[in-house]
Write a protein that holds these residues in place. Sequence first.
Motif: not given
Length: 203
Positions: A21, A78, A84, A87, A96, A107-108, A110-111, A114, A116, A118
């Motif tokens: 990140t 990630g 955060e 993403p 996107k 990270f997965y 958080n996507c 938001n 995004l 994954p």
Amino acid sequence: MQAFTRLDAKSAPLPLANIDTDQIIPKQFLKTVDRAGLAKGLFYDLRFDRQGREKPDFVLNQPAYKGAGVLIAGDNFGCGSSREHAPWALMDFGIKAVISTSFADIFYNNCFQNGLLPVVLKAEQVAQLMDEARGGNHVVSVDLETQTVTSPSGQVFAFEIDPQRKAKMLQGLDAIGETLTSAASIDTYETKRALSQPWLERA
């Protein structure tokens, strides 16, 4: 949060494993909680030299990949610290969806919060998408409803996704938005509680 249904976009290959990140959005860009404007810091140390000039060999600086909406990434994308902003920066840049063989857990998660997407595919499928993205035609289709990725050559790859996460992405619901779908029930509960336990309403 915007709903994600289907994305037809240029794909950009980033065949590097363990992109963390801090590489996605370096610490100096974390001073804001505003999601807009973070694109300037995306992959900053990979995109720019010490004088702030674009590195022509970095994929997202190359004319063919300008405006890419899908990133084809290496393993364990990630990883590293939880932020955060990662993403946020990807989405502010116009990306996107990210396709990889694996993602770091935080990270997965958080996507999905938001908007995004994954996408996890098999190693050979990611490798093929990487190869095709290096060619002249690198537009892919990512369809969340059918859970498929269609390569530039027309090959279709299926991916798995948690049904609840899928439903929220299709509706454009983050955690707050999901809660607000029950606003009427919450209001009814609060009204009943105020009548039955009025002492709880006192300051």
